[in-house]
Design an enzyme around this catalytic site. Structure first.
Site, PDB file in Angstrom:
ATOM      1  N   ASN A 142      -7.084  -0.178  -2.570  1.00 31.65           N
ATOM      2  CA  ASN A 142      -7.010  -0.306  -1.118  1.00 31.65           C
ATOM      3  C   ASN A 142      -5.663   0.224  -0.679  1.00 31.65           C
ATOM      4  O   ASN A 142      -4.672   0.103  -1.400  1.00 31.65           O
ATOM      5  CB  ASN A 142      -7.088  -1.781  -0.697  1.00 31.65           C
ATOM      6  N   HIS A 161       1.486   6.033  17.252  1.00 25.12           N
ATOM      7  CA  HIS A 161       2.555   5.916  16.257  1.00 25.12           C
ATOM      8  C   HIS A 161       2.669   4.472  15.776  1.00 25.12           C
ATOM      9  O   HIS A 161       2.704   3.547  16.579  1.00 25.12           O
ATOM     10  CB  HIS A 161       3.871   6.389  16.869  1.00 25.12           C
ATOM     11  N   HIS A 169      -1.201  -8.821  -3.043  1.00 28.27           N
ATOM     12  CA  HIS A 169      -2.555  -8.664  -2.512  1.00 28.27           C
ATOM     13  C   HIS A 169      -2.799  -9.644  -1.360  1.00 28.27           C
ATOM     14  O   HIS A 169      -3.447  -9.294  -0.369  1.00 28.27           O
ATOM     15  CB  HIS A 169      -3.584  -8.854  -3.624  1.00 28.27           C
ATOM     16  N   ASP A 210     -11.689  -0.642  -0.874  1.00 22.37           N
ATOM     17  CA  ASP A 210     -12.776  -0.657  -1.844  1.00 22.37           C
ATOM     18  C   ASP A 210     -13.917  -1.496  -1.267  1.00 22.37           C
ATOM     19  O   ASP A 210     -13.809  -2.056  -0.173  1.00 22.37           O
ATOM     20  CB  ASP A 210     -12.300  -1.161  -3.208  1.00 22.37           C
ATOM     21  N   TYR A 215      -8.341  -3.565  -6.539  1.00 24.44           N
ATOM     22  CA  TYR A 215      -7.116  -3.307  -5.766  1.00 24.44           C
ATOM     23  C   TYR A 215      -6.981  -1.865  -5.308  1.00 24.44           C
ATOM     24  O   TYR A 215      -5.881  -1.403  -5.010  1.00 24.44           O
ATOM     25  CB  TYR A 215      -5.869  -3.741  -6.541  1.00 24.44           C
TER      26      TYR A 215
END
Length: 136
Positions: free
Chosen positions: A127, A20, A103, A28, A125
């Protein structure tokens, strides 16, 4: 041999090992991977395998409660993530919180992930950090 959609032994082992709130990254082809974080490198060539295909296969076995993407993702990509997470929520009957971060902060946070799964995706981006949930 497994019956489920997810047949990659490395991905299955990763999913089975998560507790958990553990985090993994589906990335990418260009996301830098921090030192010490294991990489499951699936990339063969640009676009293969596709990011969404990998995420879809993970969806067959992985319980998540939250997902994080980069603020810099364009509006279409953010909408695609929102739709995908909504579908995943509806399938599992569990709400999946989707949030954004810069990012730079995304890359910093990926340093504590259990693994980075590198796809052949070449969309900037594209991801996501997935936060493991529980099935009950």
């Amino acid at each position: 041999m497994k019956r489920s959609i997810l047949i990659n032994r490395h991905l299955s082992t990763l999913v089975a090992s998560l507790g958990h709130l553990d985090e993994i990254v589906v990335a990418d082809a260009g996301l830098p991977v921090p030192d010490g974080v294991p990489v499951i490198d699936l990339a063969v060539k640009p676009g293969v395998p596709g990011f969404w295909d990998v995420l879809d296969a993970l969806r067959s076995e992985l319980v998540i409660e939250a997902a994080v993407i980069a603020d810099e993702a364009n509006d279409d990509l953010q909408a695609a993530f929102a739709d995908f997470m909504k579908d995943w929520s509806e399938e599992t009957k569990k709400h999946i919180a989707l949030s954004t971060t810069s990012h730079g902060a995304f890359k910093d946070r990926s340093a504590r992930s259990k693994a980075v799964i590198r796809t052949g995706e070449c969309t900037p981006y594209c991801n996501v950090i997935l936060v493991s949930g529980v099935p009950f």
